[in-house]
Motif scaffolding. Structure first.
Motif, mmCIF file in Angstrom:
data_model
loop_
_atom_site.group_PDB
_atom_site.id
_atom_site.type_symbol
_atom_site.label_atom_id
_atom_site.label_comp_id
_atom_site.label_asym_id
_atom_site.label_seq_id
_atom_site.Cartn_x
_atom_site.Cartn_y
_atom_site.Cartn_z
ATOM 1 N N THR A 188 0.823 -1.217 0.000
ATOM 2 C CA THR A 188 0.000 0.000 0.000
ATOM 3 C C THR A 188 0.853 1.260 0.000
ATOM 4 O OG1 THR A 188 -0.122 -0.049 2.428
ATOM 5 C CG2 THR A 188 -1.858 -1.187 1.206
ATOM 6 N N HIS A 189 2.151 1.105 -0.124
ATOM 7 C CA HIS A 189 3.052 2.264 -0.098
ATOM 8 C C HIS A 189 2.863 3.126 -1.342
ATOM 9 C CE1 HIS A 189 6.841 4.547 0.117
ATOM 10 N NE2 HIS A 189 6.843 4.236 1.401
ATOM 11 N N LYS A 190 3.090 4.424 -1.190
ATOM 12 C CA LYS A 190 2.902 5.364 -2.289
ATOM 13 C C LYS A 190 3.809 5.085 -3.483
ATOM 14 C CE LYS A 190 6.089 8.687 -0.170
ATOM 15 N NZ LYS A 190 6.243 10.071 0.388
ATOM 16 N N TYR A 192 4.716 2.018 -4.467
ATOM 17 C CA TYR A 192 4.503 0.667 -4.984
ATOM 18 C C TYR A 192 3.951 0.677 -6.410
ATOM 19 C CZ TYR A 192 3.132 -4.216 -5.298
ATOM 20 O OH TYR A 192 3.001 -5.520 -5.700
ATOM 21 N N GLU A 194 4.335 2.815 -8.858
ATOM 22 C CA GLU A 194 5.368 3.141 -9.847
ATOM 23 C C GLU A 194 6.339 1.979 -10.019
ATOM 24 O OE1 GLU A 194 7.536 5.501 -12.621
ATOM 25 O OE2 GLU A 194 5.484 5.471 -11.861
ATOM 26 N N ASP A 220 9.997 2.924 3.414
ATOM 27 C CA ASP A 220 10.316 4.118 2.623
ATOM 28 C C ASP A 220 11.700 3.993 1.987
ATOM 29 O OD1 ASP A 220 7.920 5.346 3.220
ATOM 30 O OD2 ASP A 220 8.712 6.408 4.959
#
Length: 252
Positions: A188-190, A192, A194, A220
């Motif tokens: 769910t990382h921002k 992921y 990309e 991160d």
């Protein structure tokens, strides 16, 4: 591994495990052969360990370069136990195996450099001939980075029954790796999304992805490291393609 491929391998092993009476009825040795092929770092050795853990089989690692002749190859086979996995890694890297005629004269350095007087005929008998019938419930696994270099006689069913392509990391493989190394938060990382977009075209191995994910326990930091790596790999691919295109234009 891709989930569908993983399920196919498990199903094949389970079918093999439960078919003792079938092999006896049809008069075949109770064994199964697998070929794992693909680029280095795609998990071939790890898959073998997983297969052994799943089946609860012992592993025998056979180094053909240390075997002097067909007779010693036979003795090695007789020394292995039932419920075992026999592994021959990098079968394409040992040199040429002489055929029956060439093997009669083993003073040719091309054929005797590493395999000495092991012949292709001896290896084939080792896999599915009389020698292979001296035990039960055995798995033979070959690995190679170059399937096209193998003799067609080795590749046929009965010797290498199931061919398993271990390829570059895909979005499905990325999902599993991120969850294993970073937990649920990784997916769910921002960054992921990309990373998932870049992974399909980057042609990186699972080992390379795992190495970047191990740089930090902080999602991160680890995902940023992986993203930068994929961007560099993508740039290299673009540059290579551009150079090839330029060469083609010059040739025209």
């Amino acid at each position: 591994m891709e989930p569908s491929l993983k399920e196919a391998v498990i199903a094949d092993m389970e079918r093999f495990r439960c078919r003792k009476d079938f092999y006896k009825r049809v008069g075949r040795a109770w064994k199964r052969g697998y070929l794992l092929y693909g680029p280095p770092g795609t998990g071939k050795s790890s898959l073998i360990a997983s297969m052994a853990n799943y089946m609860k089989f012992d592993i025998y690692d056979l180094q053909l370069s240390s075997i002097s002749d067909d007779s010693e190859l036979r003795r090695v086979l007789l020394a292995t136990a039932n419920r075992s996995i026999l592994v021959i890694e990098d079968i394409d890297c040992g040199g040429d195996l002489p055929d029956r005629k060439t093997a009669q004269v083993c003073n040719n350095p091309k054929f005797c450099f590493r395999f000495h007087s092991i012949t292709l005929s001896g290896l084939l008998n080792f896999i599915d001939g009389l020698w292979s019938s001296c035990g039960d419930e055995r798995i033979i696994v070959f690995t190679t980075n170059h399937k096209d270099r193998l003799d067609s006689a080795l590749l046929r069913p009965g010797r290498m029954d199931m061919h398993i392509h271990m390829s570059y990391c895909t979005s499905q493989g990325l999902k599993v790796l991120v969850q294993n190394y970073l937990g649920r938060d990784g997916g769910t990382h921002k960054l992921y999304g990309e990373i998932e977009r870049l992974i399909e075209d980057a042609q990186v191995t699972p080992a390379q992805v795992a190495e970047k994910l191990m740089t930090s326990d902080d999602a991160d930091v680890a995902l940023d490291e992986l993203l930068n790596f994929l961007m560099v790999k993508g740039g290299e691919a673009t540059e290579t393609t551009k150079t090839d295109s330029e060469i083609d234009e010059e040739c025209d």
